[in-house]
Scaffold this active site. Structure first.
Site, PDB file in Angstrom:
ATOM      1  N   GLY A  48       7.032  11.722  11.459  1.00 40.60           N
ATOM      2  CA  GLY A  48       6.350  10.806  12.439  1.00 40.60           C
ATOM      3  C   GLY A  48       5.459   9.836  11.843  1.00 40.60           C
ATOM      4  O   GLY A  48       5.763   9.575  10.498  1.00 40.60           O
TER       5      GLY A  48
ATOM      6  N   GLY B 181      11.905  20.014   8.609  1.00 34.98           N
ATOM      7  CA  GLY B 181      11.184  20.363   9.693  1.00 34.98           C
ATOM      8  C   GLY B 181      11.629  19.846  11.128  1.00 34.98           C
ATOM      9  O   GLY B 181      13.059  19.505  11.171  1.00 34.98           O
TER      10      GLY B 181
ATOM     11  N   GLU C 118       1.004  -1.076   0.083  1.00 34.72           N
ATOM     12  CA  GLU C 118       0.009   0.178  -0.153  1.00 34.72           C
ATOM     13  C   GLU C 118       0.816   1.369   0.237  1.00 34.72           C
ATOM     14  O   GLU C 118       1.878   1.427   0.794  1.00 34.72           O
ATOM     15  CB  GLU C 118      -0.811  -0.173   1.450  1.00 34.72           C
TER      16      GLU C 118
ATOM     17  N   ARG D  10       0.706   9.013  16.415  1.00 35.90           N
ATOM     18  CA  ARG D  10       1.620   8.220  16.467  1.00 35.90           C
ATOM     19  C   ARG D  10       3.110   8.628  16.143  1.00 35.90           C
ATOM     20  O   ARG D  10       3.275   9.283  14.967  1.00 35.90           O
ATOM     21  CB  ARG D  10       1.563   6.746  15.766  1.00 35.90           C
TER      22      ARG D  10
ATOM     23  N   CYS E 132       4.282   4.933   9.963  1.00 33.38           N
ATOM     24  CA  CYS E 132       5.154   4.024   8.901  1.00 33.38           C
ATOM     25  C   CYS E 132       6.545   4.276   8.671  1.00 33.38           C
ATOM     26  O   CYS E 132       7.459   3.362   8.821  1.00 33.38           O
ATOM     27  CB  CYS E 132       4.236   4.333   7.537  1.00 33.38           C
TER      28      CYS E 132
ATOM     29  N   LYS F 216       1.056  14.921  11.199  1.00 32.96           N
ATOM     30  CA  LYS F 216       1.122  15.880  10.087  1.00 32.96           C
ATOM     31  C   LYS F 216      -0.527  16.279  10.007  1.00 32.96           C
ATOM     32  O   LYS F 216      -1.263  15.786  10.731  1.00 32.96           O
ATOM     33  CB  LYS F 216       1.647  15.110   8.646  1.00 32.96           C
TER      34      LYS F 216
ATOM     35  N   LYS G  77       8.068  -1.964  -0.927  1.00 34.29           N
ATOM     36  CA  LYS G  77       7.373  -1.149  -0.116  1.00 34.29           C
ATOM     37  C   LYS G  77       8.502  -0.600   1.056  1.00 34.29           C
ATOM     38  O   LYS G  77       8.439   0.777   1.253  1.00 34.29           O
ATOM     39  CB  LYS G  77       6.542  -2.114   0.754  1.00 34.29           C
TER      40      LYS G  77
HETATM   41  C1  UGA Z   1       3.892   7.215   4.442  1.00 35.18           C
HETATM   42  C2  UGA Z   1       4.227   7.285   2.987  1.00 35.18           C
HETATM   43  O1  UGA Z   1       4.154   8.710   2.385  1.00 35.18           O
HETATM   44  C3  UGA Z   1       3.088   6.473   1.998  1.00 35.18           C
HETATM   45  O2  UGA Z   1       3.497   6.238   0.739  1.00 35.18           O
HETATM   46  C4  UGA Z   1       2.902   5.145   2.477  1.00 35.18           C
HETATM   47  O3  UGA Z   1       1.916   4.385   1.989  1.00 35.18           O
HETATM   48  C5  UGA Z   1       2.624   5.113   4.105  1.00 35.18           C
HETATM   49  O4  UGA Z   1       3.706   5.726   4.773  1.00 35.18           O
HETATM   50  C6  UGA Z   1       2.418   3.931   4.808  1.00 35.18           C
HETATM   51  O5  UGA Z   1       3.515   3.061   4.639  1.00 35.18           O
HETATM   52  O6  UGA Z   1       1.491   3.463   5.009  1.00 35.18           O
HETATM   53  P1  UGA Z   1       2.258   8.602   5.796  1.00 35.18           P
HETATM   54  O7  UGA Z   1       3.113   8.036   7.172  1.00 35.18           O
HETATM   55  O8  UGA Z   1       0.768   8.662   5.913  1.00 35.18           O
HETATM   56  O9  UGA Z   1       2.786   8.041   4.524  1.00 35.18           O
HETATM   57  O10 UGA Z   1       2.670  10.327   5.658  1.00 35.18           O
HETATM   58  P2  UGA Z   1       3.705  11.128   5.114  1.00 35.18           P
HETATM   59  O11 UGA Z   1       2.875  12.123   4.295  1.00 35.18           O
HETATM   60  O12 UGA Z   1       4.494  10.431   4.286  1.00 35.18           O
HETATM   61  O13 UGA Z   1       4.545  11.748   5.966  1.00 35.18           O
HETATM   62  C7  UGA Z   1       5.355  11.267   7.219  1.00 35.18           C
HETATM   63  C8  UGA Z   1       5.884  12.232   7.763  1.00 35.18           C
HETATM   64  O14 UGA Z   1       6.951  12.871   7.200  1.00 35.18           O
HETATM   65  C9  UGA Z   1       5.108  13.252   8.597  1.00 35.18           C
HETATM   66  O15 UGA Z   1       5.724  13.537   9.958  1.00 35.18           O
HETATM   67  C10 UGA Z   1       5.493  14.420   8.012  1.00 35.18           C
HETATM   68  O16 UGA Z   1       5.308  15.844   8.687  1.00 35.18           O
HETATM   69  C11 UGA Z   1       6.899  14.095   7.532  1.00 35.18           C
HETATM   70  N1  UGA Z   1       7.584  14.978   6.236  1.00 35.18           N
HETATM   71  C12 UGA Z   1       6.980  14.714   5.041  1.00 35.18           C
HETATM   72  C13 UGA Z   1       8.368  15.848   6.366  1.00 35.18           C
HETATM   73  O17 UGA Z   1       9.086  16.194   7.530  1.00 35.18           O
HETATM   74  N2  UGA Z   1       8.910  16.456   5.202  1.00 35.18           N
HETATM   75  C14 UGA Z   1       8.290  16.215   3.935  1.00 35.18           C
HETATM   76  O18 UGA Z   1       8.988  16.863   2.972  1.00 35.18           O
HETATM   77  C15 UGA Z   1       7.491  15.266   4.001  1.00 35.18           C
END
Ligand code: UGA
Length: 435
Positions: free
Chosen positions: A255, A251, A149, A325, A258, A318, A202
């Site tokens: 978190g 940043g 996923e 989590r 995943c 986010k 993945k």
């Molecule tokens: C992540 C992946 O982006 C998805 O592709 C994957 O399917 C998912 O894990 C999973 O394995 O289920 P997610 O954890 O929902 O998705 O959130 P993200 O948008 O990836 O953000 C993760 C963290 O990275 C957040 O804390 C966000 O603030 C941080 N982040 C993201 C940054 O610090 N900088 C960025 O440029 C992007």
């Protein structure tokens, strides 16, 4: 097609609802009776934009139950979307996956494909297949395929309906063909690969993104020291299509459910196989210290936090989710409380979950940003919610006792604070109106 989905968390429920929206008959199975009752009413138990609406529209094709036997016995395809949480040693806990596999083995009475959507260590599909074959009660053909996923929380429905790719990991033609049929109405490239490669895609994807974030955070930290601006730097980098302009936001670290888990799981898997994956180990280490960046910066303005009123804007990992989590707020809030601070917390959807995790008489919750910052000596931004980004920044100066804003998500352009009395300190950029 008759589809069953085991687990109704972010992955399971979104998958079930999206498949139902394409006309498949989907039965979602969960052990939590209360949750199942809520879903039977067409209500989503999780906050995810667009999910409730799509669920309501697709209710004709959706069934929710705790009775796994009736759901699995004549299903064509059974998706496993249960959690694989982190164990104390960093490895993935597969107990829930095996529990579902056991139930499937006891229930199936028709040829079917079991599809593992949960993020599982490389080789798990092989093991689950043998496990089911060993234990199955009825003499039917059960294939196991991997279908990782890639949805992100906050955009899960959009990411599923308009996926960047659909990876089908199958070692035989039949399950691959069935999965292609399941996804025939999804407009996305479909890649058929071996099961172990699918499992690795993945981890390699998630860990690459985590690595990218840790890398940019280290560049940001260096930018602060050498007087460069990380936003200008990443803008310049992003024009190179080999690098890409996404996931370069500096940043206070990543978190969520995943990246932290999947980086540790791959690192564990590598060392278990006498291979060290040093880049990922470094990404984890960088992220662990980056989470404390704001509090470290705050100590420059206050020797200690005793009796200070500190506004906290955002507690989720986010925006667009109520999930906490591995959120940076969870490790920073206890630190501030330990130091004797009074915390004034605002978060549009994460407050209830936060209250369940941290109870302290020195925390107050507010419905608006204005109320949270009113009279504050310091404001810490942990999540870039739209309300924060669009907030009238003149109010910091107007309402705070001492307008010092420490922004862990670079919500505002520096120019917005020029000519104001607010000290604005973000990540990888110069501090405006420093004191
Ligand atoms: C992540 C992946 O982006 C998805 O592709 C994957 O399917 C998912 O894990 C999973 O394995 O289920 P997610 O954890 O929902 O998705 O959130 P993200 O948008 O990836 O953000 C993760 C963290 O990275 C957040 O804390 C966000 O603030 C941080 N982040 C993201 C940054 O610090 N900088 C960025 O440029 C992007």
């Amino acid at each position: 097609m008759k589809i069953a989905v085991a687990g109704t968390g972010y992955v399971g429920l979104v998958t079930g609802v999206c498949l139902a929206s394409k006309g498949h008959g989907v039965t979602c199975v969960d052990v939590d009776e209360q949750k199942v009752e809520v879903m039977k009413q067409g209500v989503s138990p999780i906050y995810e934009p667009g999910l409730s609406e799509l669920m309501k529209e697709s209710m004709d094709h959706l069934t929710f139950t705790t009775d796994y036997e009736s759901a699995y016995k004549d299903a064509d395809v059974i998706f496993i979307g249960v959690g694989t949480p982190e164990k104390v040693d960093g490895s993935a806990n597969l107990a829930f996956v095996y529990q579902v596999a056991k139930q499937i083995a006891a229930s199936v009475q028709k040829d079917c494909v079991v599809v593992i959507k949960s993020t599982v260590p490389i080789g798990t599909n092989d093991k689950i297949e043998s496990y089911i074959h060993d234990k199955q009660k009825h003499n039917v053909s059960v294939y196991v395929a991997s279908n990782p996923e890639f949805l992100s929380q906050g955009t899960a429905v959009k990411d599923t309906l308009h996926a960047s790719r659909i990876v089908i990991g199958a070692d035989e033609e039949k399950p691959a063909e069935i999965l292609k049929k399941v996804y025939q109405d999804f407009d996305a490239p479909k890649l058929v690969v071996g099961r172990r490669s699918a499992e690795m895609i993945k981890y390699a994807s998630n860990d690459f993104l985590a690595l990218k974030i840790s890398y940019v955070n280290e560049i940001a930290n260096l930018c602060e020291t050498v007087g460069a601006d990380v936003e200008e730097v990443t803008m310049g980098m992003g024009y190179d299509s080999r690098i890409g302009d996404r996931f370069l936001n500096a940043g206070i670290g990543y978190g969520g459910s995943c990246f932290p888990k999947d980086t540790k799981a791959l690192s564990w898997l590598a060392s278990f196989n006498d291979n060290e994956i040093r880049t990922i180990k470094a990404a984890i280490e960088v992220n662990d210290s980056q989470k404390f960046k704001l509090v470290k910066k705050a100590r420059k303005y206050y020797d200690d936090f005793l009796f200070l009123n500190i506004a906290i804007l955002g507690c989720t990992f986010k925006p667009g989710t109520d999930d906490l989590r591995e959120a940076p707020s969870l490790v920073n809030v206890p630190l501030l409380l330990e130091d004797g601070a009074y915390l004034r917390i605002w978060d549009p959807v994460g407050q209830d979950n936060f209250k369940k995790q941290i109870q302290n008489k020195n925390i107050q919750y507010f419905d608006t940003i204005e109320e949270a910052i009113d009279g504050a000596d310091l404001c810490l931004i942990f999540t870039e919610w739209d309300d924060v980004v669009k907030f009238d920044i003149t109010k910091y100066e107007e309402l705070m006792k001492t307008p010092i804003v420490l922004d862990g998500r670079n919500c505002y352009p520096l120019s917005a604070f020029e000519g104001t009395k607010t000290t604005y300190c973000s990540i990888g950029r110069k501090t405006v109106n420093d004191r």
